[in-house]
Design an enzyme around this catalytic site. Structure first.
Site, mmCIF file in Angstrom:
data_model
loop_
_atom_site.group_PDB
_atom_site.id
_atom_site.type_symbol
_atom_site.label_atom_id
_atom_site.label_comp_id
_atom_site.label_asym_id
_atom_site.label_seq_id
_atom_site.Cartn_x
_atom_site.Cartn_y
_atom_site.Cartn_z
ATOM 1 N N TYR A 103 7.405 -10.232 5.719
ATOM 2 C CA TYR A 103 7.305 -8.811 6.038
ATOM 3 C C TYR A 103 7.988 -8.548 7.374
ATOM 4 C CZ TYR A 103 3.761 -7.954 2.406
ATOM 5 O OH TYR A 103 3.104 -7.822 1.208
ATOM 6 N N ASP A 114 0.811 -1.212 0.000
ATOM 7 C CA ASP A 114 0.000 0.000 0.000
ATOM 8 C C ASP A 114 0.847 1.266 0.000
ATOM 9 O OD1 ASP A 114 -2.341 -1.507 0.119
ATOM 10 O OD2 ASP A 114 -2.347 -1.552 2.304
#
Length: 289
Positions: free
Chosen positions: A124, A60
């Site tokens: 991540y 994002d």
């Protein structure tokens, strides 16, 4: 003479602060995505085909990547052989020079290879900074690269205990933000790794020794929309004493996105996609078809 078509898998990194996300933004949108710049760089190689860079892992606005990946096809005119991997890397990086985007690796792959669906895992890392009294104390080298938790001491043992609750295979509906594709994707995911470790920082070592960095690592084959940021927010809340481990268990069991506490998701700028992993057999170079 026959035209030469080649498919490549590229790995690339970027600082996401100035982009709308990794995916291509429509032409009417003022802020572009990383994909826009990748495709513009490929066009400057003058391929005969329409350029499409197929991204493996969405990120994002404000999220960074040390290693995202994508595949692309390049058709060259008769008499021109396919680009060597190193030549392709160097050329794309030359055209990307003005942007905080870099190609780090390139592989010639089979024509049916797909960067998204062939990935076996994604990792991540979320970076936290504690020991900060005011946002002006964030070192310039860390600006927009971590979540600065002001006046906070984290109970790391509690975070690890809550992380073990999330580890394994679960319905993560509560930790999924609603999106257009939400009804069509299974909320059941397997977290292979949830880890909390002290982080490293150049600035911390040399100038800001009172600041403590932490890294929350999550590894899975795939993740739901904003799942990592929601999980991070919940774990930080546990570390701050705002949530209990049992409440995290309850959130997981509810399986309802709207049950997630408002404004608890971690901000985008501390999140890094650090690895997209493939089977070694998919990374064979010099493919002949």
């Amino acid at each position: 003479m026959q035209q030469h078509s080649a498919r490549y898998l590229i790995f690339f990194q970027y600082i996401g602060s100035k982009y709308s996300g990794v995916m291509k933004a429509p032409s009417h949108q003022p802020v572009e995505g990383v994909q826009n710049h990748l495709e513009n760089a490929v066009r400057k190689l003058k391929p005969l085909n329409e350029v499409l860079v197929s991204i493996s892992s969405r990120t994002d606005t404000g999220v960074h990547a040390l290693s995202n990946s994508a595949h692309l096809d390049i058709v060259r005119k008769a008499g021109q052989t396919p680009f060597l991997e190193q030549v392709l890397m160097d050329a794309l990086n030359f055209f990307l020079k003005p942007e905080p985007i870099r190609i780090t690796r390139a592989y010639r792959v089979r024509s049916d290879f797909h960067a998204r669906y062939r990935a076996v895992s994604r990792t991540y890392v979320y970076r936290l900074a504690t020991g900060i009294r005011h946002h002006t104390e964030i070192p310039l080298t860390e600006k927009d690269l971590c979540w600065a938790l002001q006046n906070t001491v984290l109970n790391v043992d509690s975070i690890r205990e809550a992380g073990s609750v999330l580890s394994g295979t679960h319905d993560f509906s509560t930790f999924r933000a609603l999106s257009t594709d939400a009804p069509y994707r299974s909320p059941v995911k397997t977290l292979d790794l949830v880890q909390v470790q002290p982080g490293l920082s150049f600035s911390q070592r040399h100038f800001h020794r009172d600041i403590q960095f932490w890294e929350l690592t999550f590894k899975s084959r795939s993740f739901l929309y904003k799942q990592v940021r929601r999980m991070t927010g919940a774990l930080v809340a546990v570390g701050q004493g705002k949530l209990s481990v049992s409440q995290v268990q309850e959130l997981l069991a509810i399986c309802e996105s709207t049950a997630f506490p408002q404004n608890m998701a971690a901000p985008a700028h501390g999140l890094f996609l650090t690895n997209v992993e493939y089977d070694e057999s998919d990374l064979m170079t010099c493919v002949q078809e």
